[in-house]
Design an enzyme around this catalytic site. Sequence first.
Site, PDB file in Angstrom:
ATOM      1  CG  ASP A  59     -11.171 -10.945  -0.486  1.00  0.00           C
ATOM      2  OD1 ASP A  59     -12.065 -10.265   0.014  1.00  0.00           O
ATOM      3  OD2 ASP A  59     -10.553 -11.764  -0.054  1.00  0.00           O
ATOM      4  CE  LYS A  81      -9.245  -7.874   4.866  1.00  0.00           C
ATOM      5  NZ  LYS A  81     -10.380  -8.581   4.478  1.00  0.00           N
ATOM      6  N   GLY A 112      -9.588 -14.977  -3.601  1.00  0.00           N
ATOM      7  CA  GLY A 112      -8.405 -15.357  -4.600  1.00  0.00           C
ATOM      8  C   GLY A 112      -7.747 -16.335  -4.129  1.00  0.00           C
ATOM      9  CG  MET A 194       0.108 -11.235   0.816  1.00  0.00           C
ATOM     10  SD  MET A 194      -1.001 -11.612   2.118  1.00  0.00           S
ATOM     11  CE  MET A 194      -0.326 -13.111   2.892  1.00  0.00           C
ATOM     12  N   GLY A 223       0.160 -13.850 -11.254  1.00  0.00           N
ATOM     13  CA  GLY A 223       0.117 -15.123 -12.116  1.00  0.00           C
ATOM     14  C   GLY A 223      -1.044 -15.697 -12.595  1.00  0.00           C
TER      15      GLY A 223
END
Length: 271
Positions: A59, A81, A112, A194, A223
Amino acid sequence: MAGDHSGISMAAQRKTDMNTPLTPATGKVWLVGAGPGDPELLTLKAARLIANADVLVYDHLVGNGIVDLARSDARRIYAGKEASKHTLPQEDINRLLVDLAHEGLSVVRLKGGDPFIFGRGGEELETLAEAGISFEVVPGVTAAAGCGAYSGFPLTHRDHAQAVTFVTGHLKDGTVNLDWPALARPCHTVVFYMGIGAAGEICRQMIAHGLPPDTPAAVVRNGTQADQQTLLATLGTLPSAIEDSGIKPPALIAVGSVVGLHRKLSWFEKA
């Protein structure tokens, strides 16, 4: 980033069932959490599986250097994405994993953070289960834990927060229709994944449901990585602070008095 991943490399050499030759009937998928970004936060098991996989389906939020742990001859398939930009629709990713396993390959689906915390890992495993594909899950350090630790605010603290909630900043239908009364509680840390695009609505609802406008809030971008940014504000000022700073995803929002400990406990960005 110190070191050459020697500890990871040693772990990657351990004999594993992934070394057993697979046939079309025994292809398998490992759903693996890549952690919040820093490659040294990978679990030893995750590093070992990545190093032995035939195929890596990874990802957008997989940290730099992690994909490089794969074998030189391994197939690498990017399925990232980003906001309003999907390389592959989720349904196509699900089918891709099934097809690769049917080829008799050892497949690492690399996500992730932790694959079961806003990573759609459950959706992918449901498809594998329905297709009769064997799978395993390897947890990872989720973004909230990594960002909190590297930004110097503990998610729980006896003097500040006796509970922590992880919540998505937007639902599948694109709304932010959340259980605001449950989220806007005192002595509580809330982390919005998000949530940058919905920051104005998040702050408005948290204030409308009882939290003071001066409640500490922060955005943490990238982060645990070298370019990490921590933006401190309050519920009343966070939307304008985000706009003024130009901070963009990938980032999460943390709300609660623990955020105020950043000035005292921050260590990573100072270093």
